[in-house]
Write an enzyme that holds these catalytic residues in place. Structure first.
Site, mmCIF file in Angstrom:
data_model
loop_
_atom_site.group_PDB
_atom_site.id
_atom_site.type_symbol
_atom_site.label_atom_id
_atom_site.label_comp_id
_atom_site.label_asym_id
_atom_site.label_seq_id
_atom_site.Cartn_x
_atom_site.Cartn_y
_atom_site.Cartn_z
ATOM 1 C CB CYS A 33 -0.966 -0.105 1.376
ATOM 2 S SG CYS A 33 -0.166 0.023 2.520
ATOM 3 C CG ASP A 35 -0.259 3.163 3.925
ATOM 4 O OD1 ASP A 35 -0.257 4.074 3.073
ATOM 5 O OD2 ASP A 35 -1.529 2.811 4.592
ATOM 6 C CB CYS A 58 -4.968 3.586 5.607
ATOM 7 S SG CYS A 58 -4.556 2.102 7.038
ATOM 8 C CB CYS A 102 -3.153 -1.076 8.916
ATOM 9 S SG CYS A 102 -4.117 -1.187 7.337
HETATM 10 FE FE1 FES Z 1 -1.534 0.379 3.996
HETATM 11 FE FE2 FES Z 1 -3.599 0.508 6.056
HETATM 12 S S1 FES Z 1 -3.664 0.359 4.036
HETATM 13 S S2 FES Z 1 -1.260 0.366 6.149
#
Ligand code: FES
Length: 141
Positions: A33, A35, A58, A102
């Protein structure tokens, strides 16, 4: 879909920011993702006396890192190392299945910050912290 605790920690995240002169900094990212989570810790006599985080991610990543900082504040390094992403999810009252990954960022970033703390002390963190597992998203819990 999200519990009250998740919404609360997302809307009012605790311990956001950086620590100047931190004793350990851990940065981890999720390859899928994109992140990123950065965790700062202050350590005195083997106890985590302060912790702050910055998350580019997120809502679930923000909520899990927020509650994780509360769960390790004032704890020993050993206690912080034993914090699992599962315990973080439980403390939030659960997360949707596709958001479990996450919470892994929260566990990993704490371990990475502690590993950095040991490295700065001239101690090899590998035998203490272990290998911080790579999360490819969704398969790491
Ligand atoms: Fe990547 Fe939540 S979608 S950490």
């Amino acid at each position: 879909m999200y519990t009250e605790q998740v919404m609360d920690h997302f809307a009012n995240p605790r311990n956001v920011g950086e620590i100047e002169n931190a004793d350990g900094i851990g940065e981890v990212g999720n390859a899928v993702c994109g992140d990123i989570m950065k965790m700062y810790i202050k350590v005195e006599d083997n106890v985590i006396t302060d912790v702050k985080f910055k998350t580019y991610g997120c809502g679930s990543a923000i909520a899990t890192s927020s509650i994780a900082t509360e769960m390790i504040m004032g704890k020993t390094i050993e206690e912080a190392l034993s914090l699992s992403n599962k315990a973080v999810v439980e403390a939030l009252g659960g997360l949707p299945a596709h958001k479990i990954h996450c919470s892994v960022l929260a566990e990993q970033s704490i371990k990475a910050a502690i590993a950095d703390y040991y490295t700065r002390q001239g101690i090899d963190p590998a035998p203490i912290v272990g290998v911080i597992p790579e999360c490819e998203g969704g398969h790491c819990h």
